[in-house]
Write a protein that holds these residues in place. Structure first.
Motif, PDB file in Angstrom:
ATOM      1  N   ALA A  78     -72.913 -29.322  -3.951  1.00  0.00           N
ATOM      2  CA  ALA A  78     -72.728 -30.438  -3.017  1.00  0.00           C
ATOM      3  C   ALA A  78     -71.527 -30.161  -2.112  1.00  0.00           C
ATOM      4  O   ALA A  78     -70.423 -29.928  -2.589  1.00  0.00           O
ATOM      5  CB  ALA A  78     -72.532 -31.743  -3.788  1.00  0.00           C
ATOM      6  N   ARG A  79     -71.753 -30.199  -0.799  1.00  0.00           N
ATOM      7  CA  ARG A  79     -70.681 -29.933   0.172  1.00  0.00           C
ATOM      8  C   ARG A  79     -69.519 -30.923   0.055  1.00  0.00           C
ATOM      9  O   ARG A  79     -68.414 -30.638   0.500  1.00  0.00           O
ATOM     10  CB  ARG A  79     -71.224 -29.969   1.593  1.00  0.00           C
ATOM     11  N   GLY A  85     -68.003 -24.230  -1.021  1.00  0.00           N
ATOM     12  CA  GLY A  85     -67.317 -23.279  -0.141  1.00  0.00           C
ATOM     13  C   GLY A  85     -66.663 -23.959   1.053  1.00  0.00           C
ATOM     14  O   GLY A  85     -65.528 -23.635   1.427  1.00  0.00           O
ATOM     15  N   ALA A  86     -67.371 -24.901   1.684  1.00  0.00           N
ATOM     16  CA  ALA A  86     -66.825 -25.594   2.851  1.00  0.00           C
ATOM     17  C   ALA A  86     -65.598 -26.415   2.465  1.00  0.00           C
ATOM     18  O   ALA A  86     -64.600 -26.451   3.190  1.00  0.00           O
ATOM     19  CB  ALA A  86     -67.898 -26.495   3.467  1.00  0.00           C
ATOM     20  N   TYR A  87     -65.668 -27.064   1.317  1.00  0.00           N
ATOM     21  CA  TYR A  87     -64.551 -27.892   0.858  1.00  0.00           C
ATOM     22  C   TYR A  87     -63.359 -27.010   0.489  1.00  0.00           C
ATOM     23  O   TYR A  87     -62.212 -27.334   0.789  1.00  0.00           O
ATOM     24  CB  TYR A  87     -64.984 -28.733  -0.339  1.00  0.00           C
ATOM     25  N   GLU A  88     -63.622 -25.875  -0.167  1.00  0.00           N
ATOM     26  CA  GLU A  88     -62.532 -24.945  -0.502  1.00  0.00           C
ATOM     27  C   GLU A  88     -61.824 -24.478   0.760  1.00  0.00           C
ATOM     28  O   GLU A  88     -60.599 -24.355   0.789  1.00  0.00           O
ATOM     29  CB  GLU A  88     -63.076 -23.757  -1.281  1.00  0.00           C
TER      30      GLU A  88
END
Length: 194
Positions: A78-79, A85-88
């Protein structure tokens, strides 16, 4: 025109650096740390009764199979979760800006609970996303937790003229009554969690 990511981070860095000795509070929607669901923390109920995510009344036990949902969330499916990956990338970008001049507070929402966390990229991480009554999610204590509550509520941060900062955490009842749950002075150099 839309600002690029680099322009936004440069503006944030300039704002923090330009504050000099003043206390800095940065407000965003997504937390950089969390003991809630978006941080990968789930209860045994989430593993046994996973269909409650779709409908709160759906108490159909699915042991073993039910663990697929929390495991997938922890794996970054889940983004909106810290493990994606996007959140990291978002978290790393913010922490990169904060590393040079850590703000006193990074305040966020996103989770449906109340958390006061010590340390990390900001001296204090405040998560106050439990503003809608009866729409709260579970929260676990993680490293640096000073306060955690899975109820509904809000926080008030008073920045005083003399430089001190006072944080009040309130829970809210179904009748709309606010109850003070935690009150603390936020020091420039905070003490160890208790």
């Amino acid at each position: 025109s839309e600002d690029s990511e680099a322009e936004i981070l440069a503006a944030l860095r300039a704002g923090i650096t330009g504050a000099g000795d003043r206390r800095v509070v940065v407000i965003g929607h997504h937390p950089v740390r969390s003991g809630g669901e978006h941080g990968g923390h789930f209860t045994w109920k989430d593993h046994i009764f996973p269909l409650r995510v779709a409908a709160s009344w759906l108490w159909l036990p699915l042991p073993v199979l039910g663990s697929a949902y929390p495991i997938a969330r922890r794996s970054g499916i889940a983004r909106q979760d810290l493990s994606s990956g996007a959140y990291e990338h978002l978290r790393d970008s913010l922490e990169g800006v904060f590393r040079e001049n850590p703000p006193l507070v990074y305040a966020s929402g996103h989770e449906h609970n109340l958390q006061v966390l010590l340390g990390g990229s900001a001296r204090y991480n405040l998560i106050s996303g439990g503003g809608i009554y009866d729409h709260a999610s579970q929260v676990d204590r993680i490293d640096g937790t000073l306060f955690a509550d899975s109820g509904c509520g809000f926080m008030r941060l008073d920045l005083l003229v003399d430089g001190r900062a006072l944080l009040n955490v309130f829970s809210v009842t179904g009748e709309g009554r606010a109850i003070l749950r935690d009150c603390r002075w936020l020091d420039q150099e905070p003490a160890t969690p208790r």
